[in-house]
Design a protein around this motif. Structure first.
Motif, PDB file in Angstrom:
ATOM      1  N   ALA A  92       0.814  -1.232   0.000  1.00 35.14           N
ATOM      2  CA  ALA A  92       0.000   0.000   0.000  1.00 35.14           C
ATOM      3  C   ALA A  92       0.846   1.280   0.000  1.00 35.14           C
ATOM      4  CB  ALA A  92      -0.953  -0.005   1.192  1.00 35.14           C
ATOM      5  N   GLU A  93       1.889   1.282   0.820  1.00 32.73           N
ATOM      6  CA  GLU A  93       2.664   2.523   0.940  1.00 32.73           C
ATOM      7  C   GLU A  93       3.318   2.906  -0.390  1.00 32.73           C
ATOM      8  OE1 GLU A  93       5.690   3.489   4.147  1.00 32.73           O
ATOM      9  OE2 GLU A  93       4.093   2.460   5.267  1.00 32.73           O
ATOM     10  N   LYS A  94       3.868   1.914  -1.070  1.00 36.78           N
ATOM     11  CA  LYS A  94       4.525   2.197  -2.346  1.00 36.78           C
ATOM     12  C   LYS A  94       3.502   2.568  -3.415  1.00 36.78           C
ATOM     13  CE  LYS A  94       8.801  -0.217  -1.571  1.00 36.78           C
ATOM     14  NZ  LYS A  94       9.657  -1.362  -1.849  1.00 36.78           N
ATOM     15  N   ILE A  95       2.325   1.957  -3.343  1.00 34.62           N
ATOM     16  CA  ILE A  95       1.293   2.292  -4.331  1.00 34.62           C
ATOM     17  C   ILE A  95       0.789   3.717  -4.114  1.00 34.62           C
ATOM     18  CG2 ILE A  95      -1.102   1.747  -4.973  1.00 34.62           C
ATOM     19  CD1 ILE A  95      -0.050  -1.224  -4.945  1.00 34.62           C
ATOM     20  N   ASN A  96       0.737   4.140  -2.863  1.00 35.68           N
ATOM     21  CA  ASN A  96       0.380   5.530  -2.587  1.00 35.68           C
ATOM     22  C   ASN A  96       1.392   6.470  -3.266  1.00 35.68           C
ATOM     23  OD1 ASN A  96      -1.144   7.627  -1.386  1.00 35.68           O
ATOM     24  ND2 ASN A  96       0.386   7.786   0.231  1.00 35.68           N
ATOM     25  N   LEU A  97       2.662   6.090  -3.217  1.00 31.89           N
ATOM     26  CA  LEU A  97       3.704   6.899  -3.883  1.00 31.89           C
ATOM     27  C   LEU A  97       3.468   6.962  -5.399  1.00 31.89           C
ATOM     28  CD1 LEU A  97       7.205   5.925  -2.423  1.00 31.89           C
ATOM     29  CD2 LEU A  97       6.104   8.164  -2.389  1.00 31.89           C
ATOM     30  N   ALA A  98       2.975   5.843  -5.945  1.00 26.63           N
ATOM     31  CA  ALA A  98       2.751   5.780  -7.404  1.00 26.63           C
ATOM     32  C   ALA A  98       1.650   6.735  -7.860  1.00 26.63           C
ATOM     33  CB  ALA A  98       2.419   4.349  -7.828  1.00 26.63           C
ATOM     34  N   SER A  99       0.876   7.285  -6.898  1.00 32.18           N
ATOM     35  CA  SER A  99      -0.177   8.237  -7.281  1.00 32.18           C
ATOM     36  C   SER A  99       0.377   9.655  -7.438  1.00 32.18           C
ATOM     37  CB  SER A  99      -1.297   8.241  -6.242  1.00 32.18           C
ATOM     38  OG  SER A  99      -0.868   8.891  -5.065  1.00 32.18           O
ATOM     39  N   THR A 100       1.670   9.807  -7.209  1.00 33.61           N
ATOM     40  CA  THR A 100       2.286  11.140  -7.337  1.00 33.61           C
ATOM     41  C   THR A 100       2.188  11.617  -8.785  1.00 33.61           C
ATOM     42  OG1 THR A 100       3.867  10.411  -5.675  1.00 33.61           O
ATOM     43  CG2 THR A 100       4.418  12.431  -6.854  1.00 33.61           C
ATOM     44  N   GLU A 101       1.868  12.907  -8.948  1.00 32.66           N
ATOM     45  CA  GLU A 101       1.773  13.487 -10.306  1.00 32.66           C
ATOM     46  C   GLU A 101       3.163  13.714 -10.858  1.00 32.66           C
ATOM     47  OE1 GLU A 101      -0.424  17.108 -11.212  1.00 32.66           O
ATOM     48  OE2 GLU A 101      -2.049  16.325  -9.972  1.00 32.66           O
ATOM     49  N   LEU A 102       3.667  12.792 -11.645  1.00 33.85           N
ATOM     50  CA  LEU A 102       4.998  12.950 -12.243  1.00 33.85           C
ATOM     51  C   LEU A 102       4.838  13.418 -13.684  1.00 33.85           C
ATOM     52  CD1 LEU A 102       6.706   9.610 -11.044  1.00 33.85           C
ATOM     53  CD2 LEU A 102       6.852  11.876 -10.007  1.00 33.85           C
ATOM     54  N   PRO A 103       5.871  14.042 -14.247  1.00 31.21           N
ATOM     55  CA  PRO A 103       5.784  14.430 -15.660  1.00 31.21           C
ATOM     56  C   PRO A 103       5.596  13.198 -16.529  1.00 31.21           C
ATOM     57  CG  PRO A 103       7.766  15.332 -14.610  1.00 31.21           C
ATOM     58  CD  PRO A 103       7.139  14.409 -13.619  1.00 31.21           C
ATOM     59  N   TYR A 104       4.883  13.348 -17.658  1.00 29.17           N
ATOM     60  CA  TYR A 104       4.625  12.212 -18.557  1.00 29.17           C
ATOM     61  C   TYR A 104       5.943  11.555 -18.951  1.00 29.17           C
ATOM     62  CZ  TYR A 104       2.864   9.291 -22.253  1.00 29.17           C
ATOM     63  OH  TYR A 104       2.538   8.187 -23.014  1.00 29.17           O
ATOM     64  N   GLY A 105       5.992  10.231 -18.870  1.00 29.43           N
ATOM     65  CA  GLY A 105       7.201   9.503 -19.272  1.00 29.43           C
ATOM     66  C   GLY A 105       8.091   9.153 -18.100  1.00 29.43           C
ATOM     67  N   GLU A 106       7.822   9.740 -16.928  1.00 29.50           N
ATOM     68  CA  GLU A 106       8.617   9.351 -15.756  1.00 29.50           C
ATOM     69  C   GLU A 106       7.966   8.109 -15.138  1.00 29.50           C
ATOM     70  OE1 GLU A 106      10.326  11.380 -11.768  1.00 29.50           O
ATOM     71  OE2 GLU A 106      10.234  12.661 -13.546  1.00 29.50           O
ATOM     72  N   ASP A 107       8.777   7.069 -14.991  1.00 31.46           N
ATOM     73  CA  ASP A 107       8.283   5.734 -14.635  1.00 31.46           C
ATOM     74  C   ASP A 107       7.904   5.642 -13.150  1.00 31.46           C
ATOM     75  OD1 ASP A 107       8.215   2.947 -13.989  1.00 31.46           O
ATOM     76  OD2 ASP A 107       9.327   2.558 -15.844  1.00 31.46           O
ATOM     77  N   GLU A 108       6.598   5.411 -12.869  1.00 28.78           N
ATOM     78  CA  GLU A 108       6.140   5.352 -11.466  1.00 28.78           C
ATOM     79  C   GLU A 108       6.561   4.057 -10.774  1.00 28.78           C
ATOM     80  OE1 GLU A 108       3.462   6.445 -13.620  1.00 28.78           O
ATOM     81  OE2 GLU A 108       3.140   8.505 -12.900  1.00 28.78           O
ATOM     82  N   PHE A 109       6.864   2.995 -11.529  1.00 27.09           N
ATOM     83  CA  PHE A 109       7.408   1.787 -10.886  1.00 27.09           C
ATOM     84  C   PHE A 109       8.752   2.147 -10.247  1.00 27.09           C
ATOM     85  CE2 PHE A 109       4.534  -0.380 -13.793  1.00 27.09           C
ATOM     86  CZ  PHE A 109       4.196  -1.560 -13.141  1.00 27.09           C
ATOM     87  N   VAL A 110       9.598   2.821 -11.029  1.00 21.99           N
ATOM     88  CA  VAL A 110      10.931   3.190 -10.551  1.00 21.99           C
ATOM     89  C   VAL A 110      10.796   4.177  -9.392  1.00 21.99           C
ATOM     90  CG1 VAL A 110      13.110   4.304 -11.205  1.00 21.99           C
ATOM     91  CG2 VAL A 110      11.933   2.807 -12.847  1.00 21.99           C
ATOM     92  N   PHE A 111       9.976   5.210  -9.586  1.00 18.53           N
ATOM     93  CA  PHE A 111       9.797   6.251  -8.566  1.00 18.53           C
ATOM     94  C   PHE A 111       9.349   5.654  -7.230  1.00 18.53           C
ATOM     95  CE2 PHE A 111       7.048   9.328  -6.377  1.00 18.53           C
ATOM     96  CZ  PHE A 111       7.909  10.408  -6.264  1.00 18.53           C
ATOM     97  N   SER A 112       8.473   4.628  -7.277  1.00 22.89           N
ATOM     98  CA  SER A 112       7.881   4.081  -6.054  1.00 22.89           C
ATOM     99  C   SER A 112       8.649   2.894  -5.512  1.00 22.89           C
ATOM    100  CB  SER A 112       6.442   3.641  -6.323  1.00 22.89           C
ATOM    101  OG  SER A 112       5.768   4.606  -7.063  1.00 22.89           O
ATOM    102  N   GLY A 113       9.713   2.466  -6.178  1.00 25.42           N
ATOM    103  CA  GLY A 113      10.471   1.300  -5.718  1.00 25.42           C
ATOM    104  C   GLY A 113       9.710   0.006  -5.952  1.00 25.42           C
ATOM    105  N   LEU A 114       8.904  -0.034  -6.999  1.00 24.06           N
ATOM    106  CA  LEU A 114       8.120  -1.229  -7.326  1.00 24.06           C
ATOM    107  C   LEU A 114       8.741  -1.941  -8.542  1.00 24.06           C
ATOM    108  CD1 LEU A 114       4.639   0.414  -6.734  1.00 24.06           C
ATOM    109  CD2 LEU A 114       5.559  -1.527  -5.433  1.00 24.06           C
ATOM    110  N   THR A 115       8.335  -3.202  -8.740  1.00 25.50           N
ATOM    111  CA  THR A 115       9.007  -4.039  -9.735  1.00 25.50           C
ATOM    112  C   THR A 115       8.044  -4.465 -10.840  1.00 25.50           C
ATOM    113  OG1 THR A 115       9.992  -4.991  -7.740  1.00 25.50           O
ATOM    114  CG2 THR A 115      10.640  -5.981  -9.829  1.00 25.50           C
ATOM    115  N   THR A 116       8.538  -4.477 -12.085  1.00 18.55           N
ATOM    116  CA  THR A 116       7.680  -4.910 -13.206  1.00 18.55           C
ATOM    117  C   THR A 116       7.836  -6.411 -13.442  1.00 18.55           C
ATOM    118  OG1 THR A 116       9.450  -4.453 -14.783  1.00 18.55           O
ATOM    119  CG2 THR A 116       7.830  -2.713 -14.435  1.00 18.55           C
TER     120      THR A 116
END
Ligand SMILES: Cc1cc2nc3c(=O)[nH]c(=O)nc-3n(C[C@H](O)[C@H](O)[C@H](O)COP(=O)(O)O)c2cc1C
Length: 208
Positions: A92-116
């Motif tokens: 949950a905590e990392k997914i909350n981070l993934a809701s951050t408004e990042l510029p288009y093209g900035e990878d939210e998996f990387v930003f949130s420490g999540l894995t593809t």
């Protein structure tokens, strides 16, 4: 009782939606950006729509900060596919981070420490930290307008389901192992570990 009209500010209606429709499940939607990087965002306006064909739907609103479509929508309009992942107590905590408004093209998996994880049918990646994944092909985009706060209802046909074996018992998903987390009003999130059971009356029992 107090009564309200719905023709005022977006935020007034929004307060009633998020305060009344409780608890809300959360779709964590993964899509592909134009440069091949990955986009990930949670949406709690989310529901099952049909069992066969298996259809799910979620609702991204026009971004209130910029008046633009969210990146998830832009990607789904172009690629016509996406993956729905799920929120658990562990991610949950990392997914909350993934809701951050990042510029288009900035990878939210990387930003949130999540894995593809690669998907089997669609290009969009699965979220390794989620124990359930639905690979989806776009079915409909219903648009209700383009002003900030206006929603779209996006439905997708689930063309492949992946479930961690640990969650499964005779084909059913064990809630206590899944440990899903829901969304509340404001900054509230909701655990699903306090449940109660009620049997449904069958027609025959009513007729006795
Ligand atoms: C738990 C949670 C649920 C959310 N639900 C929604 C929702 O149902 N609809 C929506 O438009 N935004 C929702 N948001 C906000 C989006 O995740 C956020 O705007 C995100 O930046 C969109 O990402 P994108 O531009 O990559 O698509 C939610 C955020 C959180 C943390």
């Amino acid at each position: 009782m107090k009564s309200f009209n719905t023709d005022g500010e977006f935020k007034d209606n929004y307060k009633f939606l998020i305060g009344s429709i409780l608890p809300r499940p959360i779709a964590v939607v993964s899509t592909v950006n134009t440069d091949g990087s990955n986009n990930l965002a949670p949406f709690s306006f989310f529901t099952g729509v049909s069992a066969k064909p298996m259809i799910v739907g979620f609702s991204p609103l026009i971004r209130t900060s910029t008046g633009e479509k969210k990146d998830t929508v832009v990607n789904i309009e172009r690629e016509k596919e996406f993956v729905i992942n799920f929120v658990t107590e562990a991610n949950a905590e990392k997914i909350n981070l993934a809701s951050t408004e990042l510029p288009y093209g900035e990878d939210e998996f990387v930003f949130s420490g999540l894995t593809t994880l690669d998907s089997e049918v669609v290009k969009a990646k699965r979220l390794k930290e989620s124990p359930i994944h639905f690979e989806c092909r776009l079915r409909d985009i219903l648009s209700y307008g383009d002003i900030p706060g206006t929603g779209r209802f996006i439905t997708g046909e689930v063309v492949k389901i992946h479930v961690d074996e640990k969650l499964l018992d005779s084909g059913r998903i064990l809630t206590d192992v899944f440990k899903p987390v829901g969304r509340g009003a404001g900054n509230d999130w909701i655990h699903c570990d306090h449940r109660f059971q009620m049997e449904r009356l069958m027609k025959a029992q009513i007729q006795k």
